[in-house]
Write a protein that holds these residues in place. Structure first.
Motif: not given
Length: 531
Positions: A433-442
């Motif tokens: 029921g959880g969340v896995v978030r993938v993101s990128t930044e500089l």
């Protein structure tokens, strides 16, 4: 005939070498300094004596001033006359001075008989003497008329010129041209001759010490004795200081040798106690740090062997039990049982592959084939491959595309391996029921740009102690994030090695979603194109 004798090398401890070097240096400097002091004292003493001697000739300066004032210029003399004229003037001055002292001594005595001698003429020399400088009555003749240049006989017992002052005197005009007497060097002391507040010349006296003179012998003998004892004292003091200094350095060096011997024999818990503020103290602290690092490496090695043995033993034991059960007829070799055995072999193969990759990384043999690649394409492809396993686990995979495009020089397969390990770690240890978030930044760190990949997951959270150990080999989180399907703890360690090979790093922090945040940072070397 061949000689079988080998040259013998003498082993000198560093304390002895240091002692000898300091002692020889001190002795050399002391002897050289004493020798230079002796020469300087000898020359300085000669100048000092000459200064005292010429200061006693103020009467001669007065006499020369009066002669110049009467004539208005210095006499023009030949080379032979220059020396005799000034010497005669000096003897004239000394005889006058001698007569004045004798007359004053006679007047001081109460019963001294009156003098029966005739008074001296004004110039101090009677007409029967062989030399008398006179002035021309008409004024048309030269100022100093030179009659005869023979030294006068002694008067009242004679005036002995033991220091040979007369031959060392010199008279020069205001331009430095020699008028009479001896040539003077720059070190010769001089008295100024002034007429009507105008400098008209200088009376000089060349310094000279007669080595055969009794006073000179006594002075220099005493000086040599004093310098000798000063030299002996300096050498003894240098030896004492050199010995103390060598001992001062020998003790910490011996302590460092003992510390090194303990490290050689595997005694990594030994600590030296060198409390110094110099380089030896820094070396002692470095040795203690080295001892701690070796102790940690030894503990890690033992833990590595124990964990590797444990991780290998588990699938091997399961395979052995299943095979023995089939051999004994307890379990039939069905497809289900064979699939279970294949799963254990696959797990064992993955473990051996991770161990092999880490071993290659330790010896620098883990290869990377770098190519210009857009990293987000690699991340997006792996996220698509994990979407179905995440859903089956009851997790929501959120992929946030970046607002920029960038190209990095990376090994796409190795980076794909890192992303897969991080996503698999989140899938295994995140509650359903959880969340896995993938993101990128500089990010800009110390004027250097980094492409950063962020993988956040939700509960359960991790403690600070767990965060500090994530990425170590065979380390797995506490029981709240441990599952039966958990790996051997080598995936994150291998991922960190790959990140460091690319010039980046792999970090772990608390996630804003409540769980763990994995941060993969790679240096940016290409042009960034923002959307």
């Amino acid at each position: 005939m061949r000689s079988f004798l080998k040259p013998v090398s003498i082993r000198l401890p560093i304390a002895i070498r240091l002692f000898m070097a300091i002692l020889l240096t001190a002795v050399t400097i002391t002897l050289l300094g004493l020798w230079m002091f002796h020469l300087a004292m000898r020359d300085g003493f000669a100048v000092y004596v000459a200064q005292i001697e010429i200061n006693k000739l103020q009467g001669l300066v007065t006499q020369l001033q009066q002669d110049y004032e009467r004539s208005g210029h210095w006499p023009e003399l030949s080379e032979d006359e220059k020396h005799q004229w000034l010497r005669a003037q000096f003897h004239h001055h000394m005889l006058s001075k001698f007569s004045e002292k004798k007359e004053s001594r006679r007047l001081m005595l109460p019963n001294y008989p009156p003098s029966t001698s005739e008074p001296l003429p004004p110039n101090g020399i009677d007409d029967h003497r062989p030399y008398q400088p006179t002035l021309s009555d008409s004024g048309s003749q030269p100022l100093f008329e030179m009659k005869r240049f023979k030294m006068p006989p002694p008067l009242f017992g004679g005036f002995p010129d033991r220091l040979d002052i007369g031959s060392r005197l010199g008279l020069i005009d205001q331009q430095g041209t020699l008028v009479a007497g001896a040539y003077a060097t720059n070190r010769a002391p001089r008295l100024v001759i002034r007429v009507h507040e105008k400098t008209v010349g200088y009376l000089t006296l060349e310094p000279r010490i007669d080595p055969d003179d009794a006073l000179s012998k006594a002075f220099f003998t005493q000086q040599k004795e004093q310098l000798f004892w000063i030299g002996i004292g300096c050498i003894v003091m240098s030896a004492v200081v050199a010995g103390l200094l060598a001992r001062h350095f020998r003790r910490p060096i011996q302590t460092l040798m003992d510390s090194a011997n303990h490290l050689i024999h595997g005694q990594y818990t030994f600590k030296n106690h060198i409390n110094r503020s110099d380089e030896l103290g820094d070396l002692g602290k470095t040795m203690n740090q080295l001892s701690e690092i070796l102790s940690q490496h030894e503990s890690s090695r033992r833990q590595w062997v124990a964990d590797t043995s444990h991780e290998l033993r588990t699938p091997v034991s399961v395979l052995q039990a299943q095979i023995e059960a089939m051999q004994d007829g307890v379990r039939e070799p069905s497809v289900k049982h064979l699939q279970a055995m294949h799963g254990q072999v696959s797990a064992l193969s993955r473990l051996l592959n991770d161990v092999y990759e880490l071993a290659r990384a330790d010896v620098g043999q883990l290869s990377c084939h770098l190519r210009i690649t857009e990293p987000w394409t690699v991340v997006h492809a792996e996220c698509e491959g994990f979407s179905e396993p995440m859903q089956s686990q009851g997790l929501m995979l959120q992929v946030i595309p970046p607002n920029f495009s960038i190209q990095l020089e990376i090994d796409a397969d190795r980076i794909r391996q890192v992303v897969a390990n991080l996503l698999e770690n989140s899938r295994r240890y995140t509650d359903p029921g959880g969340v896995v978030r993938v993101s990128t930044e500089l990010q800009v760190i110390q004027k250097e740009r980094f492409w950063t990949l962020l993988i956040d997951d939700s509960l359960p959270s991790v403690s600070d102690n767990v965060l500090s150990h994530l990425g170590e080999r065979f380390f797995r989180a506490d029981s709240s994030r441990t599952r039966a399907t958990g790996g051997a703890g080598l995936g994150l360690a291998l991922s960190r090695q790959i990140a460091e090979m690319h010039g980046g790093d792999l970090l772990f922090e608390h996630s804003p979603l409540g769980g763990l945040r994995a941060i993969l940072r790679l240096p940016v070397k290409q042009i960034i194109h923002e959307n």
